[in-house]
Write a protein that holds these residues in place. Structure first.
Motif, PDB file in Angstrom:
ATOM      1  N   ALA A 155       0.696  -1.169   0.038  1.00  0.00           N
ATOM      2  CA  ALA A 155       0.080  -0.540   0.180  1.00  0.00           C
ATOM      3  C   ALA A 155       1.001   1.409   0.483  1.00  0.00           C
ATOM      4  O   ALA A 155       0.154   2.425   0.076  1.00  0.00           O
ATOM      5  CB  ALA A 155      -1.038  -0.069   1.355  1.00  0.00           C
ATOM      6  N   GLY A 156       2.198   1.308   0.256  1.00  0.00           N
ATOM      7  CA  GLY A 156       2.678   2.670   1.041  1.00  0.00           C
ATOM      8  C   GLY A 156       2.857   3.008   1.369  1.00  0.00           C
ATOM      9  O   GLY A 156       3.775   3.974   1.702  1.00  0.00           O
ATOM     10  N   ALA A 157       2.876   3.123   3.073  1.00  0.00           N
ATOM     11  CA  ALA A 157       2.910   3.101   3.865  1.00  0.00           C
ATOM     12  C   ALA A 157       3.964   2.676   4.978  1.00  0.00           C
ATOM     13  O   ALA A 157       4.166   0.789   4.269  1.00  0.00           O
ATOM     14  CB  ALA A 157       1.093   3.210   4.966  1.00  0.00           C
ATOM     15  N   GLN A 158       4.051   2.724   5.731  1.00  0.00           N
ATOM     16  CA  GLN A 158       4.662   2.446   6.493  1.00  0.00           C
ATOM     17  C   GLN A 158       4.000   0.821   8.101  1.00  0.00           C
ATOM     18  O   GLN A 158       3.601   1.307   9.044  1.00  0.00           O
ATOM     19  CB  GLN A 158       5.775   2.932   7.288  1.00  0.00           C
ATOM     20  N   TRP A 159       5.386   0.482   8.677  1.00  0.00           N
ATOM     21  CA  TRP A 159       4.335  -1.051   9.130  1.00  0.00           C
ATOM     22  C   TRP A 159       5.269  -0.702  10.358  1.00  0.00           C
ATOM     23  O   TRP A 159       6.565  -0.706  10.675  1.00  0.00           O
ATOM     24  CB  TRP A 159       4.466  -2.284   8.571  1.00  0.00           C
ATOM     25  N   PHE A 160       4.471  -0.691  11.399  1.00  0.00           N
ATOM     26  CA  PHE A 160       5.717  -0.984  13.046  1.00  0.00           C
ATOM     27  C   PHE A 160       5.630  -1.857  13.504  1.00  0.00           C
ATOM     28  O   PHE A 160       4.489  -3.076  13.686  1.00  0.00           O
ATOM     29  CB  PHE A 160       4.481   0.021  14.307  1.00  0.00           C
ATOM     30  N   PRO A 161       6.413  -2.773  13.642  1.00  0.00           N
ATOM     31  CA  PRO A 161       6.970  -3.741  14.188  1.00  0.00           C
ATOM     32  C   PRO A 161       5.900  -4.708  15.916  1.00  0.00           C
ATOM     33  O   PRO A 161       6.456  -3.999  16.347  1.00  0.00           O
ATOM     34  CB  PRO A 161       7.961  -4.600  14.766  1.00  0.00           C
ATOM     35  N   SER A 162       5.372  -5.693  15.830  1.00  0.00           N
ATOM     36  CA  SER A 162       4.962  -5.877  16.886  1.00  0.00           C
ATOM     37  C   SER A 162       5.493  -7.784  17.237  1.00  0.00           C
ATOM     38  O   SER A 162       5.374  -8.398  16.528  1.00  0.00           O
ATOM     39  CB  SER A 162       3.336  -5.810  17.108  1.00  0.00           C
ATOM     40  N   THR A 163       4.844  -8.322  18.350  1.00  0.00           N
ATOM     41  CA  THR A 163       5.386  -9.624  18.725  1.00  0.00           C
ATOM     42  C   THR A 163       4.429 -10.154  18.947  1.00  0.00           C
ATOM     43  O   THR A 163       3.114  -9.698  19.780  1.00  0.00           O
ATOM     44  CB  THR A 163       6.663  -9.899  19.098  1.00  0.00           C
ATOM     45  N   PRO A 164       4.177 -11.571  19.270  1.00  0.00           N
ATOM     46  CA  PRO A 164       2.739 -12.430  20.030  1.00  0.00           C
ATOM     47  C   PRO A 164       3.537 -12.582  21.310  1.00  0.00           C
ATOM     48  O   PRO A 164       2.232 -12.540  22.316  1.00  0.00           O
ATOM     49  CB  PRO A 164       2.892 -13.724  19.505  1.00  0.00           C
ATOM     50  N   ASP A 165       4.194 -12.098  22.039  1.00  0.00           N
ATOM     51  CA  ASP A 165       4.295 -11.464  23.165  1.00  0.00           C
ATOM     52  C   ASP A 165       4.178 -10.756  24.040  1.00  0.00           C
ATOM     53  O   ASP A 165       4.354 -10.334  25.486  1.00  0.00           O
ATOM     54  CB  ASP A 165       6.022 -13.220  23.705  1.00  0.00           C
ATOM     55  N   GLN A 166       3.618  -9.734  23.013  1.00  0.00           N
ATOM     56  CA  GLN A 166       3.116  -8.519  23.266  1.00  0.00           C
ATOM     57  C   GLN A 166       2.375  -8.817  23.936  1.00  0.00           C
ATOM     58  O   GLN A 166       1.425  -9.301  23.140  1.00  0.00           O
ATOM     59  CB  GLN A 166       3.972  -7.329  22.196  1.00  0.00           C
ATOM     60  N   LYS A 167       1.949  -7.530  24.283  1.00  0.00           N
ATOM     61  CA  LYS A 167      -0.152  -6.911  25.122  1.00  0.00           C
ATOM     62  C   LYS A 167      -0.052  -6.469  24.186  1.00  0.00           C
ATOM     63  O   LYS A 167       0.506  -5.162  23.616  1.00  0.00           O
ATOM     64  CB  LYS A 167       0.000  -6.683  26.720  1.00  0.00           C
ATOM     65  N   PRO A 168      -1.191  -5.955  24.195  1.00  0.00           N
ATOM     66  CA  PRO A 168      -1.959  -5.291  22.773  1.00  0.00           C
ATOM     67  C   PRO A 168      -1.917  -3.798  23.269  1.00  0.00           C
ATOM     68  O   PRO A 168      -1.692  -3.197  21.992  1.00  0.00           O
ATOM     69  CB  PRO A 168      -3.155  -5.853  22.300  1.00  0.00           C
ATOM     70  N   VAL A 169      -2.235  -3.606  24.251  1.00  0.00           N
ATOM     71  CA  VAL A 169      -1.643  -1.816  24.529  1.00  0.00           C
ATOM     72  C   VAL A 169      -0.665  -1.552  24.497  1.00  0.00           C
ATOM     73  O   VAL A 169      -0.756  -0.858  24.536  1.00  0.00           O
ATOM     74  CB  VAL A 169      -3.078  -1.781  26.296  1.00  0.00           C
ATOM     75  N   ASP A 170       0.614  -1.983  24.633  1.00  0.00           N
ATOM     76  CA  ASP A 170       1.537  -1.865  25.557  1.00  0.00           C
ATOM     77  C   ASP A 170       1.992  -1.381  23.377  1.00  0.00           C
ATOM     78  O   ASP A 170       2.989  -1.227  23.350  1.00  0.00           O
ATOM     79  CB  ASP A 170       2.431  -3.116  25.335  1.00  0.00           C
ATOM     80  N   ILE A 171       1.929  -2.487  22.523  1.00  0.00           N
ATOM     81  CA  ILE A 171       1.674  -1.979  21.475  1.00  0.00           C
ATOM     82  C   ILE A 171       1.654  -0.983  21.116  1.00  0.00           C
ATOM     83  O   ILE A 171       2.587  -0.642  20.217  1.00  0.00           O
ATOM     84  CB  ILE A 171       1.469  -3.453  20.824  1.00  0.00           C
TER      85      ILE A 171
END
Length: 454
Positions: A155-171
């Protein structure tokens, strides 16, 4: 294109237009048919009752009974009430916030949230000229995080990385902090879905909403869910302050049902509709235009927009200038026209926006076969040498056999394509001297649009 709802209502439209006189009796007959059509399209029962009551009240008014063309007035009432049920006019996305404007995407698993997040990113970049960051809070499906990464790049946007061991609020908070520090205009937050409503999902998304305080909370719902769409809409409405709805898969057979239900149940406007699986397959939702599609009246404005967006004006102007100055129309030009057709979304996508009567006639021709024929022509030309494309007169029997083998078709197919090219070439010769530009101006003001090889 036409769903059962479109078929039934467009047939009723024809019958109504032929009515010389409207009475309470034939209005009741008409409303019974409308009620059945809506219920069969999986529109929620309370929505159907309310819609029928509004149409009946206005249909028995003096404006209809005293009209010289009551059938047309009735059709107009049905169309207006369909639009009103889905939310009149266009409801634009709200970005009036201190950047970054946070947009939270909510909905069940399988509704198309992740792809829709990328589609919305592309829309905001191209139409609103925004710098967009996406992030996935779906820690339960690592594949969803990777999917968002892939489609965000497309899409031409930028992605911020996240991992399965994180909490959604922290992400979410980490992405928001990054977006502020790097001056992003919009942060799109894709959330976890479930196969059904559950307390854990709702508690999690409520917490995410409270932490991020989004300017838009968009409910993504599969248009083909019908009655189920109404139930999930109600549950999300009770959990979140929804600001808008995105309908996905509106190109499916159940078009109409979900659009009529979710707007009334949530009270939130439908802001976008997903029209195809491609990343540019997202349209700003216009209730009046969508009502026209449901009634089989088509959406000519959307058709013009799609064609105009797909036409390479600069290339078309060059072709017009080349023909005007006596330059020959060669197979490279023919190939360019075929590729422009593909950029517009293909024949079936264009026919989807035609009025039902036109689409029905076209339906007699196998659209899939026509699309395959276009791809075959492209393959044949691409199997030629650059010299052969510039000088088609060189293509004799031996070359035809080689081209046929290279493109995986019979020699007869090559002959047929060359004959069509010669017909187009003859037409272009007649356009020499300004005639081509006159033809373009007749195409609804779409200057520079070449004739497409249907």
């Amino acid at each position: 294109m036409a769903s059962a709802l479109t078929d039934k209502l467009s047939r009723l439209v024809k019958e109504l237009r032929g009515q010389a006189r409207i009475t309470e009796s034939n209005v009741s007959d008409m409303l019974r048919e409308v009620r059945m059509a809506l219920l069969e399209a999986d529109v929620a029962l309370p929505v159907v009752r309310d819609f029928i009551a509004r149409v009946k009240e206005k249909s028995l008014g003096e404006d209809v009974l005293g009209s010289l063309q009551p059938g047309q007035v009735l059709v107009s009432i049905v169309s207006k009430e369909l639009a009103a049920t889905m939310g009149e006019g266009v409801s634009d996305i709200n970005l009036a916030a201190q950047p970054p404007a946070v947009i939270l995407m909510a909905g069940l698993q399988g509704a198309g949230k992740t792809t829709t997040t990328a589609k919305l990113a592309k829309h905001l970049i191209e139409k609103r000229k925004k710098k967009v960051l996406t992030v996935s809070g779906d820690v339960y499906r690592p594949a969803a995080i990777e999917q968002l990464k892939t489609v965000t790049a497309q899409a031409g946007a930028q992605w911020f990385p996240s991992t399965p061991d994180q909490k959604p609020v922290d992400i979410g908070l980490a992405a928001l902090d990054y977006a502020k520090k790097h001056f992003f205009d919009v942060l799109l937050v894709d959330t976890a879905g479930r196969l059904a409503i559950d307390e854990a999902l709702m508690a999690e998304i409520k917490g995410l909403h409270a932490a991020l305080n989004p300017v838009e909370t968009l409910f993504v719902v599969d248009a083909m869910q019908g009655q189920d769409a109404a139930n999930t809409a109600r549950a999300f409405k009770d959990a979140l302050p929804l600001t808008g709805i995105i309908l996905t898969k509106t190109d499916g057979d159940s078009r109409g049902g979900a659009a009529l239900s979710v707007r009334q149940i949530t009270g939130a406007p439908i802001k976008f509709a997903g029209t195809s699986e491609k990343l540019d397959g997202l349209e700003v939702f216009d209730a009046e235009r969508h009502a026209g599609r449901i009634l089989g009246m088509g959406d000519i404005l959307a058709l013009v927009e799609q064609v105009t967006a797909g036409v390479n004006m600069e290339a078309a102007q060059k072709l017009a200038a080349k023909v005007k100055t006596g330059g020959g129309f060669d197979l490279n030009d023919f190939l360019a026209q075929i590729q422009q057709m593909k950029q517009m979304g293909g024949l079936s996508s264009l026919m989807d926006k035609m009025p039902a009567a036109v689409a029905a006639k076209a339906g007699q021709v196998d659209m899939d076969r026509a699309e395959r024929d276009i791809k075959r022509k492209e393959g044949i030309i691409q199997s030629m040498t650059p010299l052969e494309r510039r000088k088609p007169e060189l293509i004799k029997a031996t070359r035809k056999r080689r081209i046929a083998a290279g493109s995986g078709v019979q020699v007869q197919e090559v002959n047929r394509m060359l004959k069509e090219f010669e017909q187009m070439q003859d037409m272009m010769k007649k356009m020499k001297g300004g005639g081509m530009m006159k033809m373009m101006k007749r195409l609804g003001g779409m200057k520079g649009m070449p004739k497409m090889p249907f």
